[in-house]
Scaffold this motif. Structure first.
Motif, short mmCIF file in Angstrom:
data_model
loop_
_atom_site.label_atom_id
_atom_site.label_comp_id
_atom_site.label_asym_id
_atom_site.label_seq_id
_atom_site.Cartn_x
_atom_site.Cartn_y
_atom_site.Cartn_z
N ASP A 58 5.70 46.79 8.78
CA ASP A 58 6.50 45.60 8.47
C ASP A 58 6.67 45.47 6.97
OD1 ASP A 58 6.46 45.22 11.16
OD2 ASP A 58 5.29 43.37 11.13
N SER A 59 7.86 45.06 6.55
CA SER A 59 8.15 44.99 5.12
C SER A 59 9.34 44.07 4.89
CB SER A 59 8.47 46.38 4.57
OG SER A 59 9.57 46.94 5.27
N SER A 60 9.58 43.75 3.62
CA SER A 60 10.78 43.02 3.26
C SER A 60 11.87 44.04 2.93
CB SER A 60 10.53 42.11 2.06
OG SER A 60 10.18 42.87 0.92
N LEU A 61 13.11 43.69 3.26
CA LEU A 61 14.24 44.58 3.00
C LEU A 61 15.33 43.80 2.30
CD1 LEU A 61 15.60 47.39 3.50
CD2 LEU A 61 16.60 46.37 5.56
N GLU A 62 15.84 44.37 1.22
CA GLU A 62 16.97 43.77 0.51
C GLU A 62 18.05 44.84 0.35
OE1 GLU A 62 18.14 41.47 -3.67
OE2 GLU A 62 16.08 42.12 -3.29
N VAL A 63 19.29 44.44 0.66
CA VAL A 63 20.43 45.34 0.52
C VAL A 63 21.43 44.68 -0.42
CG1 VAL A 63 22.18 46.70 1.72
CG2 VAL A 63 20.08 46.06 2.93
N CYS A 64 21.78 45.38 -1.48
CA CYS A 64 22.74 44.88 -2.46
C CYS A 64 23.99 45.75 -2.40
CB CYS A 64 22.15 44.89 -3.86
SG CYS A 64 20.73 43.78 -4.07
N VAL A 65 25.11 45.14 -2.05
CA VAL A 65 26.38 45.86 -1.89
C VAL A 65 27.42 45.22 -2.79
CG1 VAL A 65 28.13 46.64 -0.25
CG2 VAL A 65 25.75 46.36 0.51
N TYR A 66 28.14 46.03 -3.52
CA TYR A 66 29.18 45.50 -4.40
C TYR A 66 30.20 44.69 -3.60
CZ TYR A 66 33.13 45.28 -7.60
OH TYR A 66 34.16 44.84 -8.38
#
Length: 245
Positions: A58-66
Motif C-alpha cells: 500500500d502506498s500513496s500515488l500522485e499523477v501529474c499530467v499537463y
C-alpha cells in the motif's frame, strides 16, 4: 545452451481518463510519484501505464499530467482485483486547459466532505428497461450510437432529483449489461442513465468539480457525501452561485 527466463508480474495498471469526456488521456507530459518518490511506469498506449515487479505494498500515488489538476489517492491492494489491480485516475482539466471545449466548474471548502460527482441531466446515453436483481443484469433501450462506452454511470430519478451510481462490469448483449451491485433504490422504467463526472476532495474539506462548456447542456445533478450523508443539488454551471454547497 541455457536460456534465461525473465518473469514479469503486473503489480498495478493505471488508466488516465478525462473525467469530463470519459476519454483516455494520451498527453506525453506525465509524471508519477509513489510515496513522494518519482517512479517510471511503462506506457502501454491509450492512457494506460503499468507497474511491473514493483511490489504490492500500500502506498500513496500522485499523477501529474499537463493540462490537468494533480490526481492523488491512497493505493490499497485489498480493494483491488488480485489478478488485475487497476486504478482509474479520473483527471480534472485545469481551468486554462486546452481541449475540445473550455471548462466550467467550482471549488470550495466543506468540512467532512468525502466525495463529489455529477451527471448531466440533459446528456443521457440510454434509459433503463428492466433489472434482474439476482443476476444484476440491467436491460437498456434508446442506447446512444456509441453505446455504454464507459464504466461509471448514474441512474437518474427525475421525480426525486437524485441518482444512484453504478459501475458496468461487462456487456451481456447490445442492450444489456451486468453491473457491480443490486440497485438499492426503486426506479421507473424509462429512467435516464448518464455517465458520471468525478470531482476531487481533500481531507481538509476542499473540493473541485469541472465540466466541459458546451454552452447549452450545462444543467447537472451533483451528488456529494458529507460525513456519510448523501446529498444532491441541481446546478447550472453557467451560474456559479447555484453551485455553492
Amino acid at each position: 545452451m541455457n536460456a534465461s527466463v525473465i518473469r514479469f508480474r503486473l503489480d498495478l495498471l493505471v488508466r488516465l481518463i478525462d473525467t469530463t469526456t470519459g476519454e483516455s488521456v494520451e498527453e506525453r507530459n506525465v509524471r508519477f510519484f509513489r510515496d513522494a518518490e518519482t517512479v517510471h511506469p511503462i506506457p502501454r498506449g491509450s492512457g494506460n501505464y503499468v507497474f511491473l515487479n514493483c511490489g504490492r505494498t500500500d502506498s500513496s500515488l500522485e499523477v501529474c499530467v499537463y493540462g490537468y489538476e494533480p490526481f492523488r489517492m491512497r493505493v490499497r491492494y485489498e480493494t483491488l482485483d488480485e489478478k488485475m489491480p487497476v486504478i482509474e485516475a479520473f483527471l480534472i482539466p485545469s481551468e486554462n486547459a486546452q481541449g475540445s471545449s473550455p471548462v466550467l466548474g467550482f471549488t470550495g471548502n466543506l468540512p467532512g466532505i468525502q466525495s463529489i460527482q455529477a451527471v448531466n441531466v440533459n446528456k443521457v446515453c440510454c434509459c433503463i428497461g428492466g433489472f434482474d436483481e439476482r443476476k444484476r443484469i440491467m436491460k437498456l433501450f434508446g442506447i446512444h450510437r456509441l453505446g455504454m462506452d464507459g464504466i461509471h454511470y448514474g441512474l437518474i430519478h427525475p421525480d426525486r432529483q437524485d441518482f444512484e451510481p453504478f459501475a458496468v462490469q461487462k456487456e451481456i448483449s447490445g442492450d444489456a449489461v451486468k453491473i457491480d451491485h443490486p440497485l438499492k433504490e426503486p426506479f421507473s422504467v424509462n429512467a435516464p442513465i448518464s455517465r458520471i463526472i468525478f470531482g476531487s476532495v481533500t481531507q481538509e474539506g476542499d473540493y473541485c468539480i469541472r465540466v466541459r462548456d458546451d454552452r447549452e447542456q450545462l444543467l447537472h445533478l451533483i451528488r456529494y457525501v458529507v460525513e456519510d450523508e448523501v446529498k444532491f443539488r441541481m446546478v447550472d454551471f453557467r451560474h456559479p452561485e447555484s453551485a455553492l454547497l
